[in-house]
Design an enzyme around this catalytic site. Structure first.
Site, PDB file in Angstrom:
ATOM      1  N   ASP A 243       0.841  -1.199   0.000  1.00 15.36           N
ATOM      2  CA  ASP A 243       0.000   0.000   0.000  1.00 15.36           C
ATOM      3  C   ASP A 243       0.875   1.247   0.000  1.00 15.36           C
ATOM      4  O   ASP A 243       2.079   1.174   0.252  1.00 15.36           O
ATOM      5  CB  ASP A 243      -0.990   0.012   1.171  1.00 15.36           C
TER       6      ASP A 243
ATOM      7  N   ASP B 241       1.199   5.008   1.477  1.00 14.43           N
ATOM      8  CA  ASP B 241       0.743   6.025   2.427  1.00 14.43           C
ATOM      9  C   ASP B 241       1.372   7.364   2.073  1.00 14.43           C
ATOM     10  O   ASP B 241       2.497   7.432   1.578  1.00 14.43           O
ATOM     11  CB  ASP B 241       1.148   5.637   3.851  1.00 14.43           C
TER      12      ASP B 241
ATOM     13  N   ASP C 138       9.220   4.820  13.658  1.00 13.57           N
ATOM     14  CA  ASP C 138       9.981   3.846  14.439  1.00 13.57           C
ATOM     15  C   ASP C 138      11.399   3.617  13.908  1.00 13.57           C
ATOM     16  O   ASP C 138      12.382   3.886  14.589  1.00 13.57           O
ATOM     17  CB  ASP C 138       9.206   2.532  14.605  1.00 13.57           C
TER      18      ASP C 138
END
Ligand code: ATP
Ligand code: MG
Length: 455
Positions: A58, A60, A137
């Site tokens: 996907d 983003d 992260d």
């Protein structure tokens, strides 16, 4: 929303990301934002995957437009989320998630709450692109592909790390794991998926901090577990959890059962099961969380069952109780929705029935809605328990026969039914060392309920 630090800019000619590999929906959103005067960047896993030579699943997008402004730009847009609002721009079946740059407000002045142990409870402030980068992260997950000049912008050294195929946490590793212990699982998962290594600095704190995962939401851990084990790299994920001593935090009773299973056969079976699952995914065959968890929790189930049987419980009662206990205990860490835990238990409960060859029972077992999954499970068990070979043959044949022919062969005692009688081999489970050694129990030759020691 001010930019304070100049990023490392990797110009188009120096990196391999091509618009050909970006979905047209994502490109429409990027251009739409640009044309409306906003910044739009492809971000996160998509940029990382493209740089690593993989097709992202996907795309983003991060932007300086607020969710409301995004909605004004795109008619096909809905806003979701209460805690942190996101825009979903919808093109047919593809949804592009657009997030406003978010700040990670560490000085406590913004709308962010942390617990005493440092875990983030709530954060809800917009920020600059640099803020947005540092709250992510891993450095590899914090790269921005800019549509205005097709460059990649790097605020945290992620570009170099992706090229070195390395996962490095942004900031102080221990602090980042304390904020969100699930990042430890994400490290293992991304390393497994991308065949990256976890940088020593990110790996070192894991064993000591693993117990913090007990504080993560069990429903979130269920979702994360599916990404670990049902995304095509389950075996590598499992090995990663073991290597970083995270397994006891995720699957406590299975970890304990594997530790005490000296032959290592239960572990072989789990790894086999995960390898099979990976193969099925690679072949585009369906996989289910019920079967996955039947595999992952089988060692725990065997151990519990051995314990209950040693206490003298009737096999049928012991089986159901062991299944219920294991499910219940596991729910403290990872909660399985009932639509998965029930069929998981059915797969287990059907195992002893494979030892029963009475005609009526055979037909009932074959007609069970979970027969096929349970048979596949038997096949897995048989790989580490050769004494199940006869059962496996019998049920493989039984499925292939037309009902009338099957009925006739059963009348004649055919279909590979061995002289020794059905299922005796099951009673002495080859992998059942976890508990006290079971005594071979006397039971009726045919159809008794006591065919249930797991292998
Ligand atoms: P995948 O390819 O499996 O989707 P991903 O990196 O895109 O991997 P997502 O869960 O989709 O993972 O998250 C998207 C991005 O959001 C990540 O790349 C990362 O930048 C950021 N992110 C996700 N989870 C966290 C977290 N727990 N802490 C900080 N940043 C996170
Ligand atoms: Mg993603």
């Amino acid at each position: 929303m001010s930019e304070t630090v100049a990023p490392l800019v990797i110009p188009r000619e120096a990196h391999p990301i091509s618009r050909r590999n970006i979905s047209s929906a994502a490109l429409k959103v990027l251009y739409g934002l640009r044309d409306a005067g906003f910044k739009g960047y492809l971000v996160g896993g998509a940029v990382r995957d493209l740089l690593a030579g993989r097709q992202p699943k996907d795309f983003d997008i991060a932007t300086d437009a607020t969710p409301e402004q995004v909605r004004e730009v795109f008619r096909n847009c809905r806003l979701i989320g209460r805690r942190f609002r996101l825009a979903h721009v919808v093109y047919g079946r593809e949804i592009i998630e657009v997030a406003t740059f978010r700040a990670n407000d560490d000085d406590g002045s913004g709308d962010r709450e942390t617990q005493d142990d440092g875990r983030v409870l709530r954060d809800n402030v917009y920020g600059s692109i640099e803020d947005d980068a540092v709250r992510r992260d891993f450095t590899a997950n914090a790269l921005y592909y800019a549509i205005e000049d097709f460059s990649v912008r790097d605020y945290v050294g992620g570009y170099e790390d992706v090229l070195a195929r390395k996962l490095k946490l942004i900031g102080d590793p221990e602090k980042r794991y304390r904020e969100d212990p699930v990042r430890m699982l994400r490290a293992v998962r991304l390393a497994a998926k991308l065949e990256f290594t976890i940088d020593e600095s990110a790996a070192a704190p894991m064993p000591a901090l693993a117990p913090l995962l007990a504080g993560a939401a069990p429903a979130r851990l269920f979702d994360e577990s599916l990404k670990l084990f049902l995304a095509g790299h389950g075996e590598a994920s499992f090995l990663g959890l073991e290597a970083h001593q995270l397994l006891p935090a995720v699957l406590p009773e299975t970890a304990e059962a594997l530790r005490t299973n000296r032959s290592g056969l239960l572990r072989s079976m789990v790894l086999d099961g995960l390898r099979n699952t990976d193969k099925r995914i690679a072949e585009d065959k369906p996989v289910t969380p019920a079967f996955l968890y039947a595999v992952l929790l089988w060692p725990a189930y065997c151990r519990e069952l051995a314990r209950l049987q040693a206490q003298g419980l009737e096999p049928a009662v012991a089986q159901q109780r062991a299944a219920d206990r294991v499910t219940l205990h596991q729910a403290h860490r990872i909660v399985l929705p009932r639509r998965f835990s029930l069929p998981m238990q059915e797969i287990w409960m059907l195992q002893p029935r494979f030892a029963l060859r009475q005609k009526k029972r055979v037909f009932r077992t074959l007609a069970h809605p979970r027969f096929r999954a349970a048979f596949d499970f038997l096949e897995l068990r048989a790989k580490v328990a050769p004494e199940l070979a006869a059962d496996l043959l019998f049920w493989r044949d039984a499925q292939l026969q037309a009902p009338a022919a099957l009925s006739e062969s059963l009348d004649q005692g055919g279909l590979g039914l061995d002289e020794a009688g059905e299922g005796d081999a099951l009673a002495e489970g080859a992998t059942g060392e976890a508990g006290p050694r079971r005594r071979r129990r006397r039971r009726p030759r045919r159809g008794g309920p006591g065919a249930g020691a797991p292998a």
